[in-house]
Design a protein around this motif. Structure first.
Motif, PDB file in Angstrom:
ATOM      1  N   THR A   1       0.858  -1.179   0.000  1.00  0.00           N
ATOM      2  CA  THR A   1       0.000   0.000   0.000  1.00  0.00           C
ATOM      3  C   THR A   1       0.891   1.224   0.000  1.00  0.00           C
ATOM      4  O   THR A   1       2.112   1.125   0.184  1.00  0.00           O
ATOM      5  CB  THR A   1      -0.940   0.013   1.220  1.00  0.00           C
ATOM      6  OG1 THR A   1      -1.881   1.088   1.065  1.00  0.00           O
ATOM      7  CG2 THR A   1      -0.165   0.212   2.517  1.00  0.00           C
TER       8      THR A   1
ATOM      9  N   ASP B   1       0.488   7.347   1.690  1.00  0.00           N
ATOM     10  CA  ASP B   1      -0.665   8.261   1.714  1.00  0.00           C
ATOM     11  C   ASP B   1      -1.922   7.549   2.194  1.00  0.00           C
ATOM     12  O   ASP B   1      -2.730   8.102   2.945  1.00  0.00           O
ATOM     13  CB  ASP B   1      -0.901   8.850   0.324  1.00  0.00           C
ATOM     14  CG  ASP B   1       0.164   9.882  -0.039  1.00  0.00           C
ATOM     15  OD1 ASP B   1       0.820  10.390   0.880  1.00  0.00           O
ATOM     16  OD2 ASP B   1       0.320  10.167  -1.242  1.00  0.00           O
ATOM     17  N   ASN B   2      -2.097   6.303   1.765  1.00  0.00           N
ATOM     18  CA  ASN B   2      -3.273   5.542   2.207  1.00  0.00           C
ATOM     19  C   ASN B   2      -3.225   5.268   3.704  1.00  0.00           C
ATOM     20  O   ASN B   2      -4.236   5.345   4.401  1.00  0.00           O
ATOM     21  CB  ASN B   2      -3.370   4.222   1.442  1.00  0.00           C
ATOM     22  CG  ASN B   2      -3.857   4.411   0.013  1.00  0.00           C
ATOM     23  OD1 ASN B   2      -4.479   5.421  -0.302  1.00  0.00           O
ATOM     24  ND2 ASN B   2      -3.577   3.443  -0.846  1.00  0.00           N
ATOM     25  N   VAL B   3      -2.039   4.924   4.192  1.00  0.00           N
ATOM     26  CA  VAL B   3      -1.897   4.655   5.630  1.00  0.00           C
ATOM     27  C   VAL B   3      -2.217   5.911   6.432  1.00  0.00           C
ATOM     28  O   VAL B   3      -2.957   5.870   7.421  1.00  0.00           O
ATOM     29  CB  VAL B   3      -0.468   4.161   5.949  1.00  0.00           C
ATOM     30  CG1 VAL B   3      -0.279   4.030   7.454  1.00  0.00           C
ATOM     31  CG2 VAL B   3      -0.209   2.826   5.273  1.00  0.00           C
TER      32      VAL B   3
ATOM     33  N   ALA C   1      -4.041   8.423   5.557  1.00  0.00           N
ATOM     34  CA  ALA C   1      -5.471   8.733   5.458  1.00  0.00           C
ATOM     35  C   ALA C   1      -6.281   7.890   6.438  1.00  0.00           C
ATOM     36  O   ALA C   1      -7.232   8.370   7.065  1.00  0.00           O
ATOM     37  CB  ALA C   1      -5.951   8.503   4.028  1.00  0.00           C
ATOM     38  N   GLU C   2      -5.903   6.609   6.579  1.00  0.00           N
ATOM     39  CA  GLU C   2      -6.602   5.719   7.509  1.00  0.00           C
ATOM     40  C   GLU C   2      -6.403   6.162   8.957  1.00  0.00           C
ATOM     41  O   GLU C   2      -7.275   5.996   9.805  1.00  0.00           O
ATOM     42  CB  GLU C   2      -6.114   4.282   7.336  1.00  0.00           C
ATOM     43  CG  GLU C   2      -6.493   3.646   6.008  1.00  0.00           C
ATOM     44  CD  GLU C   2      -7.987   3.387   5.904  1.00  0.00           C
ATOM     45  OE1 GLU C   2      -8.628   3.221   6.948  1.00  0.00           O
ATOM     46  OE2 GLU C   2      -8.513   3.348   4.771  1.00  0.00           O
ATOM     47  N   LEU C   3      -5.241   6.723   9.235  1.00  0.00           N
ATOM     48  CA  LEU C   3      -4.913   7.084  10.616  1.00  0.00           C
ATOM     49  C   LEU C   3      -5.207   8.545  10.930  1.00  0.00           C
ATOM     50  O   LEU C   3      -4.903   9.022  12.012  1.00  0.00           O
ATOM     51  CB  LEU C   3      -3.430   6.812  10.880  1.00  0.00           C
ATOM     52  CG  LEU C   3      -2.987   5.349  10.789  1.00  0.00           C
ATOM     53  CD1 LEU C   3      -1.471   5.257  10.954  1.00  0.00           C
ATOM     54  CD2 LEU C   3      -3.665   4.515  11.864  1.00  0.00           C
ATOM     55  N   ASP C   4      -5.811   9.250   9.989  1.00  0.00           N
ATOM     56  CA  ASP C   4      -5.966  10.695  10.124  1.00  0.00           C
ATOM     57  C   ASP C   4      -6.776  11.094  11.344  1.00  0.00           C
ATOM     58  O   ASP C   4      -6.648  12.201  11.844  1.00  0.00           O
ATOM     59  CB  ASP C   4      -6.624  11.260   8.857  1.00  0.00           C
ATOM     60  CG  ASP C   4      -6.565  12.782   8.825  1.00  0.00           C
ATOM     61  OD1 ASP C   4      -5.509  13.319   9.204  1.00  0.00           O
ATOM     62  OD2 ASP C   4      -7.562  13.410   8.455  1.00  0.00           O
ATOM     63  N   GLN C   5      -7.626  10.195  11.867  1.00  0.00           N
ATOM     64  CA  GLN C   5      -8.472  10.552  12.996  1.00  0.00           C
ATOM     65  C   GLN C   5      -7.862  10.162  14.334  1.00  0.00           C
ATOM     66  O   GLN C   5      -8.486  10.302  15.373  1.00  0.00           O
ATOM     67  CB  GLN C   5      -9.847   9.886  12.843  1.00  0.00           C
ATOM     68  CG  GLN C   5     -10.600  10.351  11.594  1.00  0.00           C
ATOM     69  CD  GLN C   5     -11.981   9.762  11.497  1.00  0.00           C
ATOM     70  OE1 GLN C   5     -12.553   9.338  12.487  1.00  0.00           O
ATOM     71  NE2 GLN C   5     -12.529   9.735  10.296  1.00  0.00           N
TER      72      GLN C   5
END
Length: 232
Positions: free
Chosen positions: A7, A10-12, A14-18
């Motif tokens: 992956t 950037d995807n990681v 985005a998943e952890l952004d919160q």
């Protein structure tokens, strides 16, 4: 383990952004902040010096410091070993002076120390100034009289002849320094520093350009992409 999963970063992110990593429970009292305009070393002690016999070195050694500080029999001076050089002082508060003529005991102790952690001796042309503290402290320094350069697109200046993250906010003429992820400010480089909550920083800190000499501080400026990644 038998599966392969690829992956993008950037995807990681985005998943952890919160993810939330903030806390108001940290102790942010300012340490003793010492500014010097010359090559210096901070030797810290956890309170007044506590001596104990060091059987390996054959001398009394100060226990409550990460540095090698000893006392010799029949000598009231303290001896500090830094960069394979000895310095001495009548008290840990200093002043510390370079020992030009080492006694046989000091030579013997140095040989024992260097057998385990040998480092090239500091050049006699660049002997450091020794700063000591018995309370929590931080040392910031410049290479000579402070020089300041502008941070493009902001109302900030940064100290260009220092490895530390030292700024001046032109509008208020206040100095800001980042130490261990915490911001402090003062009207004078030599005193009275106070803690600044990251949310109370001037807005110009968030405008420091990526790729500029001091962009490393962006991780400690709320709202910047670097700060969000740092939390994650």
């Amino acid at each position: 383990p038998k599966y392969r999963y690829d992956t993008s970063l950037d995807n990681v992110l985005a998943e952890l952004d919160q993810v939330s990593g903030t806390s108001d429970s940290y102790k942010n009292d300012p340490p003793k902040i010492i500014f010097e305009e010359k090559n210096s070393v901070l030797v810290s002690f956890d309170g007044d010096p506590k001596l104990s016999e060091d059987k390996d070195l054959g001398v009394e050694r100060v226990l409550n410091t990460p540095f090698i500080v000893i006392k010799l029999k029949n000598d009231s001076h303290y001896f500090l070993y830094v960069g394979s050089r000895w310095f001495s002082a009548a008290a840990v508060s200093g002043p510390w002076n370079y020992v030009r003529q080492e006694s046989p005991t000091l030579k013997s102790v140095a040989q024992k120390i260097d057998a385990n952690q040998h480092t090239p001796p500091i050049s006699l042309d660049s002997l450091p100034y020794i700063v000591t503290s018995t309370v929590p402290a931080e040392l910031i320094q410049s290479n000579g009289q402070p020089n300041f350069a502008p941070v493009a697109g902001t109302n900030l200046l940064y100290m260009s002849n220092s490895h530390d993250n030292i700024f001046m906010y032109i509008s208020s003429q206040m100095y800001y320094v980042l130490l261990s992820g915490r911001w402090y400010r003062a009207s004078n480089l030599h005193g009275n520093w106070e803690y600044v909550a990251p949310t109370a920083l001037p807005a110009d800190f968030a405008k420091i350009p990526e790729g500029s000499p001091k962009d490393v501080v962006l991780a400690s400026v709320p709202g910047t992409p670097a700060a969000k990644e740092a939390v994650i």
